[in-house]
Design an enzyme around this catalytic site. Structure first.
Site: not given
Ligand code: AQP
Length: 338
Positions: A117, A199, A202
Site C-alpha cells: 500500500k 488481488k 474494495k
Molecule cells: N480478493 C480477496 N480474496 C479473498 N479474500 C479477500 N479478502 C479481501 N480481499 C480478498 C478478505 O476479506 C476480509 C476483509 O478484508 P478487509 O476489508 O479487512 O481488508 P483487506 O484485506 O485490505 O480487504 P480489501 O478488500 O483488499 O480492502 P482494501 O482494498 O480497502 O485494502 C479479510 O479476511 C481479507 O483477507
C-alpha cells in the site's frame, strides 16, 4: 477445519473502505456463515482501520452501516452472532497502545500489505497505516479469539498477532489465547477481473476489476463477461501466469456452486470461454441478487440495525473491559477507583 472443537471463539472483521467485493465474500464472509452455529462468534466492522486511508465522513458512516446490513444479508443471524462496530467498544485502541509498546519496528516493516500500500504512487503513508496490524492484534486478543477466518492477505497479520500474544504471555504470565487463522483452501485470494495478477480489493481494484455484493445484476453480469482471459479457449485450471484470468473465474465458479474444479472442467469440455462466462454470470447474479435485495431492505430499517448494534456492542464491551483491566493490572498500571 475438521479439527476445530466447539465452544471456542471466532472473531473477524472487515474494514469499510469501499463496497464489499465477491473476494471478501468468498475469502472471508462465506466462512463466517458456516461457523456461526458451532462457535461463539464476533464479527466487527473495523471502522477505525478504515481511517488509515482518507475517508469522506458521511460516506464512511454509510459504508459502515451497509457492511452490518451485508453481514446480515449474507446469512449471519444477529441472534447467534455478536455483530458490532469496532469504535463502539472501548478497549481496542487502549490495548493496541500496550501491544504497540511490545512490537518492534522491524516486525511492522515486514508486513507485505504495508509495503504494497505504501509503494503505490500518491500513497498517504501515515503512522496508522504502519501500526494498523497492532490494532488488528488488539481486536483479536481483546476477546481471546481462538480462530480468525480471513483471506490469504491477512495471514501475516494474524501471525504477528500470535507473536505479540506469546511475547506478552512470556513476559507477564499466561493472558492471551494464541489465535489461529482459518484460511479457505480455495478462494482465499480472488483476483481482479481486469488484472488477474493482483488481488481484487474494495479500494485498490478499478471499478471494472471488481464485483460488489450489492452491484446491480446487469452490472455483475457485464463484469464477468468482460473479465480478462487469454487467447486460448480451453476451460482448464493452470497455475501459469498466462491462465490467471480463467483460473480466477474457475475459482469463483467452484466456490459459489461447491462443484469441484475437475468437474467444472469436464462440464465445459469442447465449449469456449464465452459459454463458460455466460453461465458464470448467471451463477454470480443468482447468488448475489438475494443478498443485494435483503441489504437494500435492511438499509431502510435503521431502527433494526441500531438495535442489533446496541446489543452487539454491549455484549462485546463486557468482554473487552474484563480483558483490558486484566492487562492493565498485569503490566503494572494502578487500578482506577471509580
Ligand atoms: N480478493 C480477496 N480474496 C479473498 N479474500 C479477500 N479478502 C479481501 N480481499 C480478498 C478478505 O476479506 C476480509 C476483509 O478484508 P478487509 O476489508 O479487512 O481488508 P483487506 O484485506 O485490505 O480487504 P480489501 O478488500 O483488499 O480492502 P482494501 O482494498 O480497502 O485494502 C479479510 O479476511 C481479507 O483477507
Amino acid at each position: 477445519m475438521e479439527e476445530l472443537s466447539s465452544q471456542k471463539t471466532i472473531l473477524s472483521g472487515i474494514k469499510p473502505t469501499g463496497q464489499l467485493t465477491i473476494g471478501n465474500y468468498i475469502g472471508a464472509m462465506k466462512n463466517f456463515v458456516k461457523l456461526q452455529n458451532d462457535y461463539e462468534t464476533l464479527y466487527m466492522v473495523v471502522d477505525l482501520h478504515a481511517l488509515t486511508v482518507p475517508q469522506e465522513p458521511k460516506e464512511l458512516r454509510h459504508k459502515t452501516l451497509s457492511i452490518i446490513a451485508q453481514y446480515i444479508a449474507v446469512g449471519l443471524d444477529p441472534e447467534k452472532n455478536n455483530l458490532f462496530i469496532q469504535s463502539h467498544v472501548t478497549g481496542h485502541t487502549e490495548l493496541a497502545w500496550i501491544l504497540g509498546c511490545m512490537t518492534g519496528l522491524g516486525d511492522l516493516s515486514r508486513m507485505t500489505q504495508f509495503k504494497d500500500k505504501s509503494a503505490k504512487p500518491g500513497a498517504n503513508v501515515n503512522a496508522g497505516l504502519y501500526t494498523y496490524p497492532i490494532l488488528m492484534a488488539s481486536d483479536i486478543l481483546l476477546y481471546n479469539a481462538d480462530f480468525v477466518p480471513v483471506g490469504e492477505d491477512q495471514k501475516q497479520h494474524v501471525e504477528l498477532t500470535r507473536d505479540i500474544a506469546m511475547r506478552f504471555n512470556y513476559r507477564y504470565s499466561d493472558t492471551f489465547t494464541i489465535p489461529e487463522p482459518i484460511i479457505p483452501k480455495s478462494g482465499a485470494r480472488i483476483m481482479d477481473l481486469q488484472n488477474p495478477m493482483s488481488k481484487m480489493g474494495k479500494s485498490d481494484s478499478g471499478e471494472s476489476g471488481r464485483i460488489a455484493l450489492i452491484d446491480e445484476p446487469s452490472l455483475v453480469a457485464k463484469r464477468i463477461k468482460s473479465a480478462v482471459t487469454d487467447s486460448g479457449s480451453e476451460i482448464k485450471f493452470s497455475e501459469t501466469d498466462e491462465k490467471a484470468g480463467i483460473r480466477n473465474l474457475l475459482t469463483i465458479y467452484a466456490n459459489l456452486t461447491e462443484i469441484s474444479i475437475a468437474e467444472i472442467e469436464l462440464m465445459y469440455e469442447g465449449k469456449g470461454y464465452g459459454d463458460f462466462k455466460k453461465d458464470l454470470a448467471d451463477i454470480v447474479v443468482e447468488r448475489l441478487s438475494p443478498i443485494k435485495n435483503r441489504h437494500d431492505d435492511l438499509m431502510k430499517n435503521k431502527d433494526y440495525l441500531e438495535a442489533v448494534l446496541k446489543s452487539g456492542a454491549e455484549s462485546a464491551q463486557k468482554k473487552a473491559w474484563k480483558m483490558l483491566s486484566k492487562v492493565y493490572r498485569k503490566v503494572g498500571l494502578v487500578q482506577a477507583v471509580r
